[in-house]
Design an enzyme around this catalytic site. Structure first.
Site, PDB file in Angstrom:
ATOM      1  N   ASP A 113      46.297  -1.333  59.658  1.00  0.00           N
ATOM      2  CA  ASP A 113      47.026  -0.893  60.861  1.00  0.00           C
ATOM      3  C   ASP A 113      48.044  -1.969  61.215  1.00  0.00           C
ATOM      4  OD1 ASP A 113      47.713   0.292  63.473  1.00  0.00           O
ATOM      5  OD2 ASP A 113      45.845   1.389  63.267  1.00  0.00           O
ATOM      6  N   HIS A 117      49.958  14.186  62.415  1.00  0.00           N
ATOM      7  CA  HIS A 117      50.385  15.072  63.505  1.00  0.00           C
ATOM      8  C   HIS A 117      51.386  14.388  64.432  1.00  0.00           C
ATOM      9  CE1 HIS A 117      47.363  12.620  65.492  1.00  0.00           C
ATOM     10  NE2 HIS A 117      47.940  12.941  66.624  1.00  0.00           N
TER      11      HIS A 117
HETATM   12  C1  LIG Z   1      46.550   8.508  66.585  1.00  0.00           C
HETATM   13  S1  LIG Z   1      46.054   6.920  66.096  1.00  0.00           S
HETATM   14  C2  LIG Z   1      44.789   7.268  64.911  1.00  0.00           C
HETATM   15  C3  LIG Z   1      43.833   6.117  64.780  1.00  0.00           C
HETATM   16  C4  LIG Z   1      42.659   6.350  63.812  1.00  0.00           C
HETATM   17  N1  LIG Z   1      43.097   6.743  62.494  1.00  0.00           N
HETATM   18  C5  LIG Z   1      41.670   7.352  64.363  1.00  0.00           C
HETATM   19  O1  LIG Z   1      41.414   8.342  63.686  1.00  0.00           O
HETATM   20  O2  LIG Z   1      41.161   7.147  65.459  1.00  0.00           O
HETATM   21  C6  LIG Z   1      47.422   6.425  65.101  1.00  0.00           C
HETATM   22  C7  LIG Z   1      47.255   5.045  64.474  1.00  0.00           C
HETATM   23  O3  LIG Z   1      48.374   4.783  63.628  1.00  0.00           O
HETATM   24  C8  LIG Z   1      48.711   3.404  63.764  1.00  0.00           C
HETATM   25  N2  LIG Z   1      50.098   3.183  63.347  1.00  0.00           N
HETATM   26  C9  LIG Z   1      51.222   3.569  63.985  1.00  0.00           C
HETATM   27  N3  LIG Z   1      52.310   3.187  63.287  1.00  0.00           N
HETATM   28  C10 LIG Z   1      51.849   2.543  62.192  1.00  0.00           C
HETATM   29  C11 LIG Z   1      52.496   1.930  61.071  1.00  0.00           C
HETATM   30  N4  LIG Z   1      53.830   1.910  60.960  1.00  0.00           N
HETATM   31  N5  LIG Z   1      51.723   1.391  60.101  1.00  0.00           N
HETATM   32  C12 LIG Z   1      50.367   1.413  60.211  1.00  0.00           C
HETATM   33  N6  LIG Z   1      49.691   1.981  61.243  1.00  0.00           N
HETATM   34  C13 LIG Z   1      50.437   2.538  62.220  1.00  0.00           C
HETATM   35  C14 LIG Z   1      48.498   3.169  65.260  1.00  0.00           C
HETATM   36  O4  LIG Z   1      48.439   1.768  65.544  1.00  0.00           O
HETATM   37  C15 LIG Z   1      47.201   3.920  65.491  1.00  0.00           C
HETATM   38  O5  LIG Z   1      46.093   3.120  65.243  1.00  0.00           O
END
Ligand SMILES: C[S@@+](CC[C@H](N)C(=O)[O-])C[C@H]1O[C@@H](n2cnc3c(N)ncnc32)[C@H](O)[C@@H]1O
Length: 420
Positions: free
Chosen positions: A294, A337
């Site tokens: 992340d 999504h």
């Molecule tokens: C909606 S959350 C989902 C978190 C986790 N997968 C869950 O199921 O609870 C989206 C995740 O994507 C991460 N994220 C956003 N942009 C990112 C990037 N460019 N690279 C890696 N992770 C990213 C956010 O920090 C967040 O933890």
């Protein structure tokens, strides 16, 4: 039921009687599994169970079905009982309830209400206000709106106690989810139309209602990184959402044949936040190793359970850059999504260079079902699309790409492979 409703008509009365009969049948099914039938209203609220994952036998399926049908029938009945004017006005003012919940979470009110097991422990509005550093009369007014929605109750005049629902606000993860919804999500939602006006057609991550609400040109998670407490709260909130049926980690733990992977196989949890999904699988499958990837702002090493630290580790990784780790399984849980097609394709493409013939890409996300495939309550929950986006991009658009068939997903990924 759509179109104008004439409450007086025989047809409407027949519909209501049919719904009452469905409700009776569903309640009979549910009550056959319950040992307490003598609860008073307050106690009933205290004892209403949370969704309990892990029991997928046929008995549980019958109960789940009864609950779903009960909710749909009650929703329809309430609509008919309200009539069109009351119905519309109630929805038009739903933001007032959201604002009251925002107040309760902002001032941490739930934490000052005693957590007595029997629901009889209460605190006066005056004491609650003074412990929360708010004004008594204002606190009383706002709390009473929540009380009318079964969030807190007033066992004796002037005193507040918890209901089963308000107790959940004291859970740090569930409380964080509610804080996120009533803060960033709520504020952004009110800019939906303005965002659609400003960017009627866009595939940019920073052309969203959230950008207008928070006056930022940064995409959501980059904006969160500038205010780390928001990032932390959101990540905890994601873990809190897993207490619900829709987000349950059970779907991930039971939905893939983890036991078939060889000992020592690596699983990558891309955008895995605090690692709660990886930890749930790791608990059950001790032969596997996990890498939670992340943005740096999302990590909190303290969230990792000590006994899993040898098998679950964090790694900073931006999912738009080439994936550096070769693994047996790549998980994208509640990631795609959030993005319009252009970015969803980028994320998927970034994984391809490290994938081997034996690698699997596991996508767990919300897929929109066509209207009519489920009842309205279920549709509504699924359609709580990210309004902060404020663009034409919704779950529908994103998942049109993937379809409802796994075959379409495989074709989609193949189509995304570099053509060198
Ligand atoms: C909606 S959350 C989902 C978190 C986790 N997968 C869950 O199921 O609870 C989206 C995740 O994507 C991460 N994220 C956003 N942009 C990112 C990037 N460019 N690279 C890696 N992770 C990213 C956010 O920090 C967040 O933890």
């Amino acid at each position: 039921m759509s179109g104008p409703v004439n409450f007086e008509s025989n047809a409407e009365c027949s519909s209501m009687l049919a719904l009452v009969s469905t409700i009776t049948e569903c309640v009979m099914t549910l009550s056959s599994s319950s040992s307490n039938s003598q609860s008073s209203s307050g106690e009933f609220l205290m004892r209403t169970p949370l969704y309990t994952p892990g029991n997928s036998d046929s008995r549980q399926a019958t109960l789940t079905d009864a609950r779903v049908r009960l909710r749909e029938a009650c929703d329809e009945l309430l609509y008919l009982a309200n009539g069109p004017h009351e119905h519309l006005m109630t929805i038009a003012q739903a933001h007032r309830i959201e604002a009251a919940l925002q107040y309760a979470t902002h001032f941490n009110l739930a934490h000052h209400v005693p957590l007595g097991q029997d629901g009889s422990s209460s605190i006066s509005f005056g004491d609650l206000a003074s412990k929360s550093s708010v004004q008594t009369e204002q606190c009383t007014r706002i709390m009473r709106l929540l009380i009318s929605c079964h969030i807190f109750w007033e066992p004796t005049a002037g005193c507040v106690a918890h209901t089963a629902a308000s107790r959940l606000l004291c859970d740090v993860q569930i409380g964080s989810a509610v804080s996120y919804y009533t803060d960033e999500s709520f504020r952004a939602a009110s800019f939906l139309s303005e965002a659609c006006e400003q960017w009627p057609i866009t595939e940019e991550r920073n052309h969203t209602a959230l950008n207008l609400a928070f006056r930022t040109s940064l995409p959501k998670f980059e904006f969160f990184a500038t205010e780390p407490w928001r990032a932390r709260r959101f990540m905890q909130g994601m873990a809190g959402m897993a207490a619900s049926e829709r987000f349950s980690l059970e779907h991930l733990v039971d939905g893939f044949d983890w036991a078939s992977l060889p000992r020592g196989a690596t699983v990558i949890d891309i955008g895995g936040a605090n690692g709660h999904a990886s930890m749930a699988v790791a608990e059950k499958f001790p032969q596997l190793q996990f890498v939670v990837q992340d943005l740096k702002s999302a990590f909190n090493e303290r969230e990792l359970h000590d006994h899993l630290k040898s098998r679950v580790r964090f790694m900073e990784y931006d999912f738009y850059s080439p994936q550096p780790v070769t693994a047996s399984v790549y998980i994208l849980r509640w990631i795609l999504h959030d993005y319009p097609d252009k970015y969803a394709v980028k994320i998927l493409r970034s994984q391809l260079n490290s994938m081997q013939p034996y690698s699997r890409l596991l996508i767990m996300d919300g897929i929109m079902l066509s209207p009519g495939k489920t009842g309205k309550v279920e549709q509504r929950k699924a359609r709580f699309a990210n309004e902060e986006k404020g663009t034409r991009h919704s779950h529908d658009d994103t998942f049109e790409l993937l379809g409802e068939e796994p075959r379409a997903l495989v074709e989609f990924i193949s189509a995304g492979k570099p053509t060198t």
